[in-house]
Design an enzyme around this catalytic site. Structure first.
Site, PDB file in Angstrom:
ATOM      1  N   GLU A  34      86.537  22.124  -1.995  1.00 10.39           N
ATOM      2  CA  GLU A  34      85.654  23.153  -1.346  1.00 10.39           C
ATOM      3  C   GLU A  34      85.377  24.094  -2.232  1.00 10.39           C
ATOM      4  OE1 GLU A  34      87.918  25.997   1.419  1.00 10.39           O
ATOM      5  OE2 GLU A  34      86.088  26.609   2.423  1.00 10.39           O
ATOM      6  N   ARG A 258     101.059  16.796  -3.878  1.00 10.02           N
ATOM      7  CA  ARG A 258     100.154  17.439  -4.682  1.00 10.02           C
ATOM      8  C   ARG A 258     101.180  17.776  -6.333  1.00 10.02           C
ATOM      9  NH1 ARG A 258      99.164  21.883  -1.389  1.00 10.02           N
ATOM     10  NH2 ARG A 258      97.284  21.841  -2.372  1.00 10.02           N
ATOM     11  N   LYS A 268      95.065  28.407  -4.389  1.00  7.67           N
ATOM     12  CA  LYS A 268      93.902  29.232  -4.896  1.00  7.67           C
ATOM     13  C   LYS A 268      93.953  30.550  -4.577  1.00  7.67           C
ATOM     14  CE  LYS A 268      90.478  25.617  -3.903  1.00  7.67           C
ATOM     15  NZ  LYS A 268      89.277  25.417  -3.229  1.00  7.67           N
TER      16      LYS A 268
END
Length: 552
Positions: A34, A258, A268
RNA sequence: UGUCCGAUAGUAUAAGGGUAGUACAACUGAUUUUGGUUCAGUUUGUCUUGGUUCGAAUCCAGGUCGGACAACCA
């Protein structure tokens, strides 16, 4: 031939699909960021996995921006993401955007409405949340759940046409309010946002949610293996439900754990906080785990790829030790970095039996790891030198192989010297070390027969150039700051950056090349910072050398 | 008191019914004009309880522990 590394579970799935002839033995993956932030080392894992898988099995990888939320996304991020992926060494087959598919996705929504599988809901966000129930209690139907197909079609078109303000209505899938999986309790497919989109401009005022965009984009591109992280496991039934109801290409989603690294944060949101609140210089601060930060710090694409290979791919949560990342960059740089000398914390050394005013030129190879040394450079030598303050001890412990009263060391590429005396100021600081040198011990033509245990680096005083050197340490004092009590920022390491204004470097380093790694002998690997200028050189320390010296 | 995912040395990751291996980390020693590199070696492990089996890290059942899920974020 059978010397193959074992497969990770995703490679096993792919090989099985290849074996059974699924998708005509085609492999197409995608990396779907994104564009609302910079890429970090965790994304590197995903990039290496997706692109690596395609490379290994003769497939391809699309770069697809998941740009379905115009209020948080920006072209600045698109550009940085493309730069980072390219820098890591990967080429995408197609540069695509979920927003490219808004027309098709809109028609998909209409299809579901006409099948009686989606409805327009006028409930407020709070009401919808309440209708969802809890994980242990089923949801309750919205009062708008049973609108007619005709009414739903009309209302949805009106939503698209801008007849309603933000938040007034949503389109929901009609699935199962009693499902134990919260994502199946009539999830929202579309919401109204009168916002300018970085690509589609003002064409749309309704935007699909992740769950009604990601899988559809995968399917439109005919992605064969859609890889994502563990938190999307509960979304998978929904991913498959939409594909089934729409009768579109059956992409399949597979989830892996992850990457987490200790002594840093990886979300983020948290990284953005560090940037916005000025705890770091920006997204590319060399202490950040971002790709751009690592690049500025002096990490190489090869080292990062090697790291991603070594950490493996599995489904269990993990926290990787940063020492593995450091190992990877050292291993790469050891083979490629040119050796130079720099004194970071200087103290003067005078060779009392070396003629005043005399200078001689010595030679040092660029890289001892390479056959022939990869060439070399001249190094000026004279009576007065700077050496590292820590390389002298007034009262040295046993096995201290450096300088101290009466001790001998080799000056790298030069002579063996013996410490005869030293001078201290009133405060008790050593200000000068006096040595005699052994003329027959010159490097490369040593006939002295003397063997010393230690070798130290140095810079000739009259030839010394200066540079600013930035030493970085871990950003946080604790291994997992995100899981400590209180605000993660309380655990920032106050000493994560140490700036040395005037380090002494050898003259040759004034021609250092941006992007190239240098080993400052015995001190670590360094690279030019982006703020470096010919007038004021600035070096970043990428990583220290491994230190086997343990003080007794 | 729901559903789902997971559990192998300090950290990761293999072994897919038959010797628990590899890497990083740590520690020894050798080599070394970088206390680097290289080389040799050492220490440390199958969450638990049952079951199936000649044989279980692996298959089955129960438990324990960790994680995810109730954004008009992705």
């Amino acid at each position: 031939m059978s010397e193959e590394r074992s497969l990770n579970f995703i490679e096993e799935i792919v090989e099985e699909d290849l074996r059974t002839g699924k998708h005509n033995r085609r492999v197409l993956t995608r990396f779907p960021p994104e564009p609302n932030g910079y890429l970090h080392i965790g994304h590197a894992k995903s990039i290496c996995l997706n692109f690596g898988l395609a490379q290994k099995y003769g497939g391809a990888t699309n770069l697809r921006f998941d740009d379905t939320n115009p209020v948080t996304e920006d072209t600045e991020y698109v550009e940085s993401i493309k730069e980072d992926v390219r820098w890591l060494g990967f080429n995408w087959a197609n540069e695509l955007y979920a927003s490219d598919y808004f027309d098709i996705i809109y028609s998909f929504a209409l299809t579901l409405i006409r099948k009686g599988l989606a409805y327009v809901d006028d409930s407020t966000p709070e009401e919808i949340a309440a209708q969802k129930g809890t994980p242990t209690e089923p949801g309750t139907p919205s009062p708008y759940r049973d609108r007619s197909i005709e009414e739903n079609v009309q209302l949805f078109e009106e939503m698209k046409d801008g007849k309603y303000p933000d938040g007034a209505k949503v389109l929901r899938a009609k699935i199962d309010l009693a499902s134990p999986n919260m994502h199946m309790r009539d999830p929202i497919m579309y919401r109204i946002k009168h916002a300018h989109h970085h690509r589609t401009g003002d064409k749309w005022c309704i935007y699909p949610m992740y769950d009604f965009a990601h899988g559809q984009s995968d399917s439109i591109e005919e992605i064969t293996h859609s890889l994502c992280t563990l938190e999307f496991i509960p979304h998978r039934p929904l991913y498959e439900w939409f594909i089934e109801q729409l009768e579109i290409f059956p992409s399949r989603q597979y989830e892996f754990a992850r990457l987490n690294l200790n002594y840093t944060v990886m979300s983020k949101r948290k990284l953005l906080q560090l940037v916005n609140e000025g705890h770091v210089e920006g997204w590319d601060d060399p202490r950040m785990p971002t790709i751009s930060g690592l690049r500025r710090r002096g990490y190489t694409p090869a080292a990062i790829r090697d790291f991603c290979e070594r950490i493996g791919v599995a489904k269990r949560e993990n926290i990787i030790d940063v020492s593995l990342l450091e190992f990877c960059i050292r291993e790469d740089l050891n083979k490629t970095a040119w050796r130079r000398m720099a004194v970071l914390d200087p103290v003067k050394l005078v060779i009392t039996n070396y003629p005043e005013g005399q200078t001689e030129t010595l030679h040092g190879e660029n890289n001892p790891e390479v056959e022939g040394g990869e060439g070399g450079r001249d190094i000026p030598f004279s009576r007065e030198l700077y050496i590292e303050r820590e390389d002298f001890m007034e009262v040295p412990p046993k096995k201290f192989f450096r300088l101290g009263p009466g001790l001998m060391v080799r000056l790298k590429h030069a002579y063996i010297v013996k410490c005869e005396d030293f001078v201290k100021d009133e405060a008790g600081n050593v200000t000068e070390i006096q040595c005699t040198y052994i003329p027959e011990s010159k490097s490369g033509q040593d006939t002295s027969g003397i063997n010393v245990k230690g070798t130290i680096h140095w810079i000739s005083v009259p030839h010394a150039k200066t540079a600013e050197v930035r030493l970085y340490d871990r950003l946080f004092r604790v291994e997992d700051p995100a899981n400590e009590d209180g605000d993660f920022k309380e655990y920032l390491n106050p000493d994560s950056l140490q700036i040395i204004q005037n380090a002494y470097i050898e003259d040759d380093l004034t021609t250092a090349v941006p992007g190239k790694g240098y080993q400052f002998i015995r001190k670590g690997y360094f690279t030019l910072d982006k703020h470096s200028t010919p007038e004021k050189l600035v070096f970043n320390r990428t990583v220290t050398l491994k230190d086997g010296w343990v003080k007794k």
